[in-house]
Design a protein around this motif. Structure first.
Motif, PDB file in Angstrom:
ATOM      1  N   ASP A 168       0.860  -1.180   0.000  1.00 59.60           N
ATOM      2  CA  ASP A 168       0.000   0.000   0.000  1.00 59.60           C
ATOM      3  C   ASP A 168       0.894   1.227   0.000  1.00 59.60           C
ATOM      4  OD1 ASP A 168      -2.217  -1.662   0.211  1.00 59.60           O
ATOM      5  OD2 ASP A 168      -2.086  -1.684   2.393  1.00 59.60           O
ATOM      6  N   THR A 169       0.711   2.096  -0.958  1.00 60.69           N
ATOM      7  CA  THR A 169       1.602   3.241  -1.093  1.00 60.69           C
ATOM      8  C   THR A 169       0.911   4.351  -1.866  1.00 60.69           C
ATOM      9  OG1 THR A 169       3.662   4.014  -2.113  1.00 60.69           O
ATOM     10  CG2 THR A 169       2.590   2.131  -3.136  1.00 60.69           C
ATOM     11  N   ARG A 195      -2.745   2.353  -4.237  1.00 52.94           N
ATOM     12  CA  ARG A 195      -2.654   3.666  -3.606  1.00 52.94           C
ATOM     13  C   ARG A 195      -3.419   3.648  -2.289  1.00 52.94           C
ATOM     14  NH1 ARG A 195      -0.414   7.514  -6.730  1.00 52.94           N
ATOM     15  NH2 ARG A 195      -0.483   7.277  -9.007  1.00 52.94           N
ATOM     16  N   GLY A 196      -2.738   3.977  -1.218  1.00 53.20           N
ATOM     17  CA  GLY A 196      -3.370   4.047   0.089  1.00 53.20           C
ATOM     18  C   GLY A 196      -3.643   5.483   0.481  1.00 53.20           C
ATOM     19  N   SER A 197      -4.072   5.664   1.720  1.00 51.20           N
ATOM     20  CA  SER A 197      -4.401   6.995   2.226  1.00 51.20           C
ATOM     21  C   SER A 197      -3.167   7.735   2.721  1.00 51.20           C
ATOM     22  CB  SER A 197      -5.408   6.864   3.379  1.00 51.20           C
ATOM     23  OG  SER A 197      -4.864   6.070   4.417  1.00 51.20           O
ATOM     24  N   GLY A 198      -2.013   7.134   2.537  1.00 51.09           N
ATOM     25  CA  GLY A 198      -0.784   7.756   3.024  1.00 51.09           C
ATOM     26  C   GLY A 198       0.081   6.763   3.771  1.00 51.09           C
ATOM     27  N   GLU A 199      -0.538   5.701   4.307  1.00 52.35           N
ATOM     28  CA  GLU A 199       0.202   4.674   5.035  1.00 52.35           C
ATOM     29  C   GLU A 199       0.910   3.743   4.052  1.00 52.35           C
ATOM     30  OE1 GLU A 199      -0.598   1.156   8.358  1.00 52.35           O
ATOM     31  OE2 GLU A 199      -2.268   2.167   7.349  1.00 52.35           O
ATOM     32  N   ARG A 200       2.170   3.455   4.355  1.00 55.33           N
ATOM     33  CA  ARG A 200       2.934   2.519   3.554  1.00 55.33           C
ATOM     34  C   ARG A 200       3.090   1.228   4.337  1.00 55.33           C
ATOM     35  NH1 ARG A 200       4.885   7.598   2.575  1.00 55.33           N
ATOM     36  NH2 ARG A 200       5.382   8.139   0.408  1.00 55.33           N
ATOM     37  N   ARG A 201       2.689   0.123   3.740  1.00 59.36           N
ATOM     38  CA  ARG A 201       2.805  -1.148   4.442  1.00 59.36           C
ATOM     39  C   ARG A 201       2.843  -2.297   3.439  1.00 59.36           C
ATOM     40  NH1 ARG A 201      -3.234  -2.793   6.653  1.00 59.36           N
ATOM     41  NH2 ARG A 201      -4.363  -2.259   4.748  1.00 59.36           N
ATOM     42  N   TRP A 202       3.639  -3.312   3.782  1.00 62.21           N
ATOM     43  CA  TRP A 202       3.678  -4.560   3.018  1.00 62.21           C
ATOM     44  C   TRP A 202       2.705  -5.541   3.651  1.00 62.21           C
ATOM     45  CZ3 TRP A 202       5.981  -5.502  -1.500  1.00 62.21           C
ATOM     46  CH2 TRP A 202       7.052  -4.698  -1.901  1.00 62.21           C
ATOM     47  N   HIS A 203       2.071  -6.342   2.835  1.00 65.90           N
ATOM     48  CA  HIS A 203       1.247  -7.427   3.366  1.00 65.90           C
ATOM     49  C   HIS A 203       1.174  -8.535   2.328  1.00 65.90           C
ATOM     50  CE1 HIS A 203      -2.023  -5.970   0.759  1.00 65.90           C
ATOM     51  NE2 HIS A 203      -1.738  -4.771   1.219  1.00 65.90           N
ATOM     52  N   ASN A 243       1.658  -7.872  12.375  1.00 64.48           N
ATOM     53  CA  ASN A 243       1.906  -7.958  10.935  1.00 64.48           C
ATOM     54  C   ASN A 243       0.803  -8.773  10.274  1.00 64.48           C
ATOM     55  OD1 ASN A 243       4.618  -6.676  11.063  1.00 64.48           O
ATOM     56  ND2 ASN A 243       5.111  -8.516  12.234  1.00 64.48           N
TER      57      ASN A 243
END
Length: 230
Positions: A114-115, A157-165, A207
């Motif tokens: 998410d980015t 595209r996320g709301s601003g949070e960057r995360r791998w899943h 996680n």
């Protein structure tokens, strides 16, 4: 061009020992054939190759000392067709005649990021992994290995949070056993609101991972229809 089958149509075919998994934007029938040794596996691979040739079709095969992984999919249709079902039945016959067993407890993993910066970073991951940017638009995209040796990475595209899943694609029959094992290992069930399409689990540190299936799958599948949203 052949027409891809829906997940429900594939389930109704009653292919014991096979799982229908989604991967790289399309579906495939998969099984793991347990063999006594490498020579037995090589014989199975040869037999499957001959059966596929008789049907003017193909199979993706991964030979190891104690197993043969089989994936069947029609590239021209972008999914599983009646021809794949026919070949799957033939593979089952060949394996059974050789005294081998089929195991549907197989899975596929994809990595989601998410980015808000998808447009800037996709080319980096394509370059560093030696892969290619296979599909996408302004809001999401995929970076995939044309040889299907590496997990696919998809961006949203996320709301601003960057995360791998990671997203783990499994057969629906494997969902509850996986959830039970994860909970017993100290994990938590974060959400099942999107079941039976996917469930969100988290490890003790928070996680997350998604267990994904082809369900509900009432229509032929394509990437835009089944891609889970963050």
């Amino acid at each position: 061009m052949s027409t891809p089958l829906t997940g429900q149509r594939i389930a109704d075919a009653g292919l014991d020992g096979w799982a229908f998994l989604l991967h790289y934007g399309s579906g495939g029938l998969e099984t793991r054939i347990r063999t006594e040794n490498f020579q037995a596996g090589l014989a199975i691979v040869t037999a499957i190759g001959s059966a596929a040739a008789e049907l003017n079709h193909h199979a993706s095969l991964d030979l190891r000392p104690s197993r043969v992984d089989v994936r069947l999919s029609s590239r021209d249709a972008g999914g599983v067709t009646e021809l794949d079902v026919r070949l799957a039945r033939r593979v089952t016959e060949l394996a059974t005649a050789s005294g081998c067993t089929l195991d549907a407890n197989v899975s596929r993993i994809e990595l989601g990021l998410d980015t808000p910066s998808y447009g800037k970073i996709a080319s980096f991951w394509t370059a560093v992994l030696g892969t290619e940017h296979v599909v996408g638009d302004d809001s999401w995209g995929d970076v995939g290995d044309p040889n299907h040796a590496l997990p696919m990475i998809y961006f949203q595209r996320g709301s601003g949070e960057r995360r791998w899943h990671p997203d783990l694609w499994v057969d629906p029959a494997q969902v509850q056993p996986r959830i039970d094992a994860a909970l017993a290992a100290g994990g938590t069930l974060v959400s099942d609101q999107d079941a039976p399409a996917w469930w969100v689990l988290a490890d003790p540190d928070g996680n997350a991972v998604r267990l994904c299936t082809w369900q509900p799958g009432e229509t032929p599948l394509c990437d835009s229809q089944y891609r889970p949203n963050a």
